[in-house]
Scaffold this motif. Sequence first.
Motif, PDB file in Angstrom:
ATOM      1  N   ARG A 187      39.040  62.568  31.442  1.00 50.48           N
ATOM      2  CA  ARG A 187      40.211  62.256  30.776  1.00 50.48           C
ATOM      3  C   ARG A 187      40.251  60.713  30.397  1.00 50.48           C
ATOM      4  NH1 ARG A 187      45.481  63.967  33.804  1.00 50.48           N
ATOM      5  NH2 ARG A 187      46.163  63.613  31.706  1.00 50.48           N
ATOM      6  N   PRO A 188      40.473  60.300  29.083  1.00 52.80           N
ATOM      7  CA  PRO A 188      40.630  58.876  28.794  1.00 52.80           C
ATOM      8  C   PRO A 188      41.568  58.188  29.576  1.00 52.80           C
ATOM      9  CG  PRO A 188      40.912  60.069  26.742  1.00 52.80           C
ATOM     10  CD  PRO A 188      40.950  61.047  27.907  1.00 52.80           C
ATOM     11  N   ALA A 189      42.438  58.589  30.349  1.00 49.06           N
ATOM     12  CA  ALA A 189      43.350  57.810  31.109  1.00 49.06           C
ATOM     13  C   ALA A 189      42.573  57.371  32.277  1.00 49.06           C
ATOM     14  CB  ALA A 189      44.561  58.846  31.612  1.00 49.06           C
ATOM     15  N   ALA A 190      41.363  58.145  32.667  1.00 48.06           N
ATOM     16  CA  ALA A 190      40.538  57.898  33.759  1.00 48.06           C
ATOM     17  C   ALA A 190      39.449  57.072  33.540  1.00 48.06           C
ATOM     18  CB  ALA A 190      40.271  58.980  34.708  1.00 48.06           C
ATOM     19  N   HIS A 191      39.566  56.363  32.142  1.00 46.04           N
ATOM     20  CA  HIS A 191      38.352  55.712  31.450  1.00 46.04           C
ATOM     21  C   HIS A 191      36.907  56.450  31.498  1.00 46.04           C
ATOM     22  CE1 HIS A 191      41.045  52.247  32.438  1.00 46.04           C
ATOM     23  NE2 HIS A 191      41.082  52.505  33.614  1.00 46.04           N
ATOM     24  N   CYS A 192      36.980  57.717  31.048  1.00 49.56           N
ATOM     25  CA  CYS A 192      36.140  58.529  30.906  1.00 49.56           C
ATOM     26  C   CYS A 192      36.376  58.859  29.396  1.00 49.56           C
ATOM     27  CB  CYS A 192      36.314  59.840  31.559  1.00 49.56           C
ATOM     28  SG  CYS A 192      34.713  60.822  31.240  1.00 49.56           S
ATOM     29  N   LEU A 193      35.361  58.788  28.537  1.00 44.85           N
ATOM     30  CA  LEU A 193      35.546  59.057  27.188  1.00 44.85           C
ATOM     31  C   LEU A 193      34.412  60.121  26.765  1.00 44.85           C
ATOM     32  CD1 LEU A 193      35.598  55.666  25.702  1.00 44.85           C
ATOM     33  CD2 LEU A 193      37.615  57.279  26.372  1.00 44.85           C
TER      34      LEU A 193
END
Length: 290
Positions: A187-193
Amino acid sequence: MFCPECRAEHRPGFTRCADCDVDLVQDLPVQLSGTEKTLQRTWTGRTERLTQDSIEWFRTKSLIKSVLTFGLHQFIGMYGIPYTAPLVFSLAFKFLFLFGHGYPQKTFYSIVSEKPYFPVQIIFGLVIGWLVGRALRHRSMVWVWVLPLAILCYSLVTARVLIPTSVFARPGVFQSRFSHYFGWGCRPAAHCLDQLLITMPFYSSLAYSMGAALARKTLGYASSQNKKHFRAVMFAGVIVLAAFIIDLAISTQRNGWHNMYLLFAVTPTGLGAFLLYVGSKISRQPVSSA
């Protein structure tokens, strides 16, 4: 000297065929096959005789046009739809704001980027693929999902992360690869793109191809008499351009002007202009049910 009608040869000194009542020519025109006749071109009122060089030029031109057309649809499927769909979707929230109904930005970003399967991009891809596919009928549209699928499969097999900002977001670390690319693991919230850069382009490209395939199979070619489809395509183009202009105006009012806005403008304005071009093509199309 020869008669271009009856193809009879005449002795020197004659300039006109008495039987056909036409002027004689020095050489008879070359008789072309059915395929070659389709390549025959007329420039400034005269017909150019087909040569091997002109055939090769025609083939090269057709190949270049096909490659550029496929590249255009590939860009729309992989990048145009994923990054334009949120702008169009945001119009609904902006209308709520005009009527005094506020909305948290977290809710909007959660819908367009945090949810797996990206429903906003998929629906937008189906609609755009159907509108463009019925008007242009490009076969390359139904194959734009192949490249993003290959990239996704490579990422699944190698477990590579494009932007490894968090070690806990890597596939295989406390989560499965399926969850990383298709579930809640990245998830972008977890700095995963990875889902935004790998999975989402595959979904949008597949939806774009499916929309084009449905248009080819169900309704036939959009012609100049199909006013409803013309209006739908033109309306879609205007909506895309309006969504970007409104978003740009709000962002500029809140945060001031940044040169980075010009980079963000390429995709939505290009897609909007392309839809308007497709609409203009419909208005000039001959009637056909193919």
